[in-house]
Design a protein around this motif. Structure first.
Motif, PDB file in Angstrom:
ATOM      1  N   TYR A   1      -0.744 -17.933  99.080  1.00 46.52           N
ATOM      2  CA  TYR A   1      -0.723 -18.983  98.059  1.00 46.52           C
ATOM      3  C   TYR A   1       0.031 -20.212  98.557  1.00 46.52           C
ATOM      4  CZ  TYR A   1      -2.059 -15.216  94.861  1.00 46.52           C
ATOM      5  OH  TYR A   1      -2.695 -14.170  94.258  1.00 46.52           O
ATOM      6  N   ALA A   2       1.045 -19.958  99.383  1.00 44.56           N
ATOM      7  CA  ALA A   2       1.861 -21.071  99.900  1.00 44.56           C
ATOM      8  C   ALA A   2       1.223 -21.722 101.122  1.00 44.56           C
ATOM      9  CB  ALA A   2       3.258 -20.557 100.245  1.00 44.56           C
ATOM     10  N   GLY A   3       0.124 -21.173 101.594  1.00 48.24           N
ATOM     11  CA  GLY A   3      -0.516 -21.718 102.794  1.00 48.24           C
ATOM     12  C   GLY A   3       0.176 -21.291 104.074  1.00 48.24           C
TER      13      GLY A   3
ATOM     14  N   LYS B   1       0.179 -20.353  90.441  1.00 46.49           N
ATOM     15  CA  LYS B   1      -0.717 -19.383  91.062  1.00 46.49           C
ATOM     16  C   LYS B   1      -0.598 -17.999  90.436  1.00 46.49           C
ATOM     17  CE  LYS B   1      -2.855 -21.527  94.440  1.00 46.49           C
ATOM     18  NZ  LYS B   1      -4.339 -21.641  94.382  1.00 46.49           N
ATOM     19  N   LEU B   2       0.614 -17.650  90.019  1.00 40.82           N
ATOM     20  CA  LEU B   2       0.875 -16.265  89.649  1.00 40.82           C
ATOM     21  C   LEU B   2       0.677 -15.953  88.176  1.00 40.82           C
ATOM     22  CD1 LEU B   2       4.009 -15.631  91.882  1.00 40.82           C
ATOM     23  CD2 LEU B   2       1.768 -14.578  92.126  1.00 40.82           C
TER      24      LEU B   2
ATOM     25  N   LEU C   1       7.121 -26.137  96.145  1.00 42.08           N
ATOM     26  CA  LEU C   1       6.433 -24.877  96.400  1.00 42.08           C
ATOM     27  C   LEU C   1       6.669 -23.871  95.263  1.00 42.08           C
ATOM     28  CD1 LEU C   1       4.583 -23.874  98.579  1.00 42.08           C
ATOM     29  CD2 LEU C   1       6.570 -23.057  99.856  1.00 42.08           C
ATOM     30  N   GLY C   2       7.867 -23.916  94.682  1.00 41.72           N
ATOM     31  CA  GLY C   2       8.200 -22.968  93.627  1.00 41.72           C
ATOM     32  C   GLY C   2       7.264 -23.076  92.437  1.00 41.72           C
TER      33      GLY C   2
ATOM     34  N   THR D   1       7.079 -29.253 103.644  1.00 42.48           N
ATOM     35  CA  THR D   1       8.449 -29.077 103.175  1.00 42.48           C
ATOM     36  C   THR D   1       8.414 -28.036 102.058  1.00 42.48           C
ATOM     37  OG1 THR D   1       8.300 -30.754 101.454  1.00 42.48           O
ATOM     38  CG2 THR D   1       9.000 -31.499 103.645  1.00 42.48           C
ATOM     39  N   PRO D   2       9.533 -27.370 101.808  1.00 38.16           N
ATOM     40  CA  PRO D   2       9.534 -26.373 100.727  1.00 38.16           C
ATOM     41  C   PRO D   2       9.440 -27.006  99.345  1.00 38.16           C
ATOM     42  CG  PRO D   2      11.366 -26.044 102.251  1.00 38.16           C
ATOM     43  CD  PRO D   2      10.790 -27.397 102.546  1.00 38.16           C
TER      44      PRO D   2
ATOM     45  N   VAL E   1      -1.094 -27.209 100.491  1.00 42.03           N
ATOM     46  CA  VAL E   1      -0.732 -26.035 101.285  1.00 42.03           C
ATOM     47  C   VAL E   1      -1.530 -25.973 102.592  1.00 42.03           C
ATOM     48  CG1 VAL E   1      -0.042 -24.668  99.278  1.00 42.03           C
ATOM     49  CG2 VAL E   1      -2.407 -24.550 100.082  1.00 42.03           C
TER      50      VAL E   1
ATOM     51  N   LEU F   1      10.082 -21.419 106.762  1.00 44.45           N
ATOM     52  CA  LEU F   1       9.472 -22.671 107.216  1.00 44.45           C
ATOM     53  C   LEU F   1      10.421 -23.444 108.134  1.00 44.45           C
ATOM     54  CD1 LEU F   1       7.106 -24.681 107.001  1.00 44.45           C
ATOM     55  CD2 LEU F   1       8.253 -25.685 105.013  1.00 44.45           C
TER      56      LEU F   1
ATOM     57  N   LEU G   1       9.355 -13.389  90.364  1.00 42.58           N
ATOM     58  CA  LEU G   1       9.259 -14.617  91.158  1.00 42.58           C
ATOM     59  C   LEU G   1       9.134 -15.841  90.252  1.00 42.58           C
ATOM     60  CD1 LEU G   1       7.326 -15.085  94.443  1.00 42.58           C
ATOM     61  CD2 LEU G   1       7.352 -16.896  92.765  1.00 42.58           C
TER      62      LEU G   1
ATOM     63  N   GLY H   1      11.241 -21.282 102.160  1.00 42.39           N
ATOM     64  CA  GLY H   1      11.854 -22.442 102.797  1.00 42.39           C
ATOM     65  C   GLY H   1      12.635 -22.059 104.045  1.00 42.39           C
TER      66      GLY H   1
ATOM     67  N   GLU I   1      12.426 -16.493  88.598  1.00 39.35           N
ATOM     68  CA  GLU I   1      13.410 -17.077  89.524  1.00 39.35           C
ATOM     69  C   GLU I   1      13.111 -18.547  89.767  1.00 39.35           C
ATOM     70  OE1 GLU I   1      14.050 -15.276  93.434  1.00 39.35           O
ATOM     71  OE2 GLU I   1      14.693 -17.243  94.147  1.00 39.35           O
ATOM     72  N   GLU I   2      11.842 -18.876  89.949  1.00 41.18           N
ATOM     73  CA  GLU I   2      11.498 -20.275  90.221  1.00 41.18           C
ATOM     74  C   GLU I   2      11.862 -21.162  89.031  1.00 41.18           C
ATOM     75  OE1 GLU I   2      10.878 -21.083  93.085  1.00 41.18           O
ATOM     76  OE2 GLU I   2      10.093 -19.292  94.054  1.00 41.18           O
TER      77      GLU I   2
ATOM     78  N   HIS J   1       4.422 -24.533  92.375  1.00 38.96           N
ATOM     79  CA  HIS J   1       3.071 -24.223  92.855  1.00 38.96           C
ATOM     80  C   HIS J   1       2.815 -22.715  92.761  1.00 38.96           C
ATOM     81  CE1 HIS J   1      -0.426 -24.116  95.557  1.00 38.96           C
ATOM     82  NE2 HIS J   1       0.195 -23.143  96.185  1.00 38.96           N
ATOM     83  N   LEU J   2       3.776 -21.925  93.199  1.00 40.74           N
ATOM     84  CA  LEU J   2       3.629 -20.469  93.123  1.00 40.74           C
ATOM     85  C   LEU J   2       3.579 -19.995  91.673  1.00 40.74           C
ATOM     86  CD1 LEU J   2       6.060 -19.334  95.975  1.00 40.74           C
ATOM     87  CD2 LEU J   2       3.557 -19.259  95.999  1.00 40.74           C
TER      88      LEU J   2
ATOM     89  N   TYR K   1      10.666  -8.681  98.366  1.00 39.21           N
ATOM     90  CA  TYR K   1      10.465  -9.853  97.496  1.00 39.21           C
ATOM     91  C   TYR K   1      10.835 -11.114  98.241  1.00 39.21           C
ATOM     92  CZ  TYR K   1      11.683 -12.977  93.569  1.00 39.21           C
ATOM     93  OH  TYR K   1      11.770 -14.020  92.698  1.00 39.21           O
TER      94      TYR K   1
ATOM     95  N   LYS L   1       9.680 -24.232 112.090  1.00 40.96           N
ATOM     96  CA  LYS L   1       9.643 -25.605 112.617  1.00 40.96           C
ATOM     97  C   LYS L   1      10.578 -25.746 113.811  1.00 40.96           C
ATOM     98  CE  LYS L   1       8.273 -28.567 108.766  1.00 40.96           C
ATOM     99  NZ  LYS L   1       8.706 -29.646 107.861  1.00 40.96           N
TER     100      LYS L   1
ATOM    101  N   THR M   1      15.860 -21.187  88.765  1.00 43.90           N
ATOM    102  CA  THR M   1      16.543 -21.984  89.787  1.00 43.90           C
ATOM    103  C   THR M   1      16.224 -23.475  89.621  1.00 43.90           C
ATOM    104  OG1 THR M   1      14.735 -21.566  91.354  1.00 43.90           O
ATOM    105  CG2 THR M   1      16.655 -20.143  91.497  1.00 43.90           C
TER     106      THR M   1
ATOM    107  N   SER N   1      10.344 -19.026  96.638  1.00 43.55           N
ATOM    108  CA  SER N   1      10.148 -20.274  97.374  1.00 43.55           C
ATOM    109  C   SER N   1      11.379 -20.604  98.221  1.00 43.55           C
ATOM    110  CB  SER N   1       9.840 -21.423  96.418  1.00 43.55           C
ATOM    111  OG  SER N   1      10.944 -21.726  95.602  1.00 43.55           O
TER     112      SER N   1
END
Lengths: 97, 320
Positions: A84-86, B284-285, B277-278, B273-274, B265, A56, B212, A53, B215-216, B280-281, A46, A60, B219, A49
């Motif tokens: 999905y995150a690219g 998507k899901l 992103l949360g 940057t992160p 993306v 990523l 997921l 991070g 959690e997003e 965004h996911l 699992y 970098k 958090t 995000s």
């Protein structure tokens, strides 16, 4: 829980759950790696995000010195999340067999 | 009257507005000697609440699964059409309605039917019957009530109409728990979904995505939410082919997670940057996601659905 350590072949083996609670542990480990690094994700169930991070930030840093992370044995669910995150445009991703 | 109410709610009227205006319309329309005792209520499953106005319809019994007892509520107004209402004297009654609870609406034709000796059936007999048979299907419970009335009246002809409505929150489809606002609670959250999926026989293939998304959202509350010790409540409900999840955040600021900005993306890694992103996911899901905020109670409610039938990914995100 998350486990992360070096394997016998020098790759980094990560397993368990890379979530917001476990990300600091993964980041602390990956902050110390250098060069071209294979990250064996075969046991990684699992990622959220927060975990993305970590990847990523590491990528970098490594790319600044011509290094990089290669993600190996990635399961289908993680592949979807990375796509999905690219992140499929940022990392070399090898699917699990 | 039902049609008027349905149109009022379809047009977005509040419970108060609908009740007042339907009453006033009926008062203008009906002869002076006509009135209607009526219960007008809205069940909000996600907020675990029923709000109602009752025009002369009472007592309203409410079976609480937690205490295994019925409590009695009174009307909020006089019968509809009795006179015009300029301002409601009583606010709508709000009752917390948890899984297993039963709203019992019984017309006075039941309460006031009489035995051959002239004794009224009364609310107490209804209360005893509901408490004794609350676990039975509602249709069966209604049948038992009518059987009891028939025995009580010795099958005498009813003097008034007898209407019975039982509204029960299904106790078996949902499971809920509360989590303290800390990253350390993520393990508890994961254990909760694993247990809930197994107990409610929700397809396990959905669990990674649900974990997921949860959690997003969780958090997000921990990182950016109003500092408070009030826990976050999570409820999972099995639906056809999947699960509906509601995240209830009390003492919350208004932040609509469905309106979070898009993430590029495809941007080069140097500019990635992160951040963002949360959510965004999340988009998507899930099959669908809704956000609602109540200023009055400072409660934010996020509800999302995930089923095995819906495709993942590209088709779910109109913002990209």
């Amino acid at each position: 829980m998350l486990a992360i350590d070096y394997g016998a072949d020098g790759s980094v083996i990560v397993s368990g759950r890379l979530d917001a609670a476990q990300s600091p542990k993964a980041q602390a480990f990956l902050d110390a790696v250098q060069g071209q690094v294979s990250l064996d994700c075969g046991g990684l169930e699992y990622i959220s995000s927060a975990g993305l991070g970590v990847l990523l930030k590491t990528q970098k840093r490594l790319m600044q010195s011509a290094g990089g992370l290669r993600l190996k044995r990635v399961n289908p669910h993680l592949q979807d999340i990375l796509r999905y995150a690219g992140f499929d445009q940022i990392f070399v991703i090898e699917p699990a067999e | 009257m039902q049609a008027m109410l349905r149109v009022a709610f379809r047009l977005g009227a509040s419970l108060d507005t609908a009740f007042v205006n339907v009453n006033n319309q009926l008062e203008e329309t009906l002869p002076d000697d006509r009135f209607i005792t009526a219960f007008v209520g809205l069940v909000d499953r996600r907020a675990h609440r029923v709000r109602y106005h009752s025009g002369g319809q009472a007592p309203i019994l409410f079976y609480e699964a937690a205490s295994k007892r019925c409590v009695s509520h009174g009307p909020t107004s006089f019968p509809l059409a009795a006179m015009q209402i300029e301002t409601l004297r009583r606010a709508a009654t709000k009752i917390s309605m948890m899984p297993g609870d039963i709203l019992v609406l019984v017309s006075d034709g039941v309460f006031e039917c009489c035995s051959p000796g002239g004794e009224e059936f009364g609310a107490e007999r209804v209360r005893v019957l509901v408490e004794a048979h609350h676990a039975k299907p509602m249709a069966e419970l209604a049948g038992l009530l009518f059987e009891a009335v028939g025995r009580f009246t010795a099958a005498g002809a009813p003097e008034d109409d007898m209407t019975v409505v039982f509204v029960k929150r299904d106790p078996w489809m949902s499971v809920a728990s509360e989590f303290r606002r800390s990253f350390e609670a993520i393990d508890d959250l994961v254990a909760f979904t694993a247990e809930a999926f197994a107990a409610k026989r929700i397809p396990d293939e959905l669990r990674p995505s649900v974990d997921l998304v949860l959690e997003e959202l969780f958090t997000n509350v921990v990182k950016y939410g109003h500092p408070t010790d009030v826990p976050v409540r999570v409820e999972l409900t099995r639906i056809a082919g999947g699960v509906e999840v509601t995240v209830a955040v009390e003492d919350a600021d208004d932040f609509d997670v469905t309106r979070a900005g898009p993430v590029d993306v495809n941007a080069p890694i140097e500019s990635r940057t992160p951040g963002g992103l949360g959510l965004h996911l999340v988009r998507k899901l899930v099959d669908s996601i809704q956000y609602r905020y109540e200023k009055e109670t400072r409660q934010g409610l996020i509800t999302f659905r995930k089923t095995v039938a819906a495709p993942q990914g590209e088709d779910n995100d109109a913002s990209d």
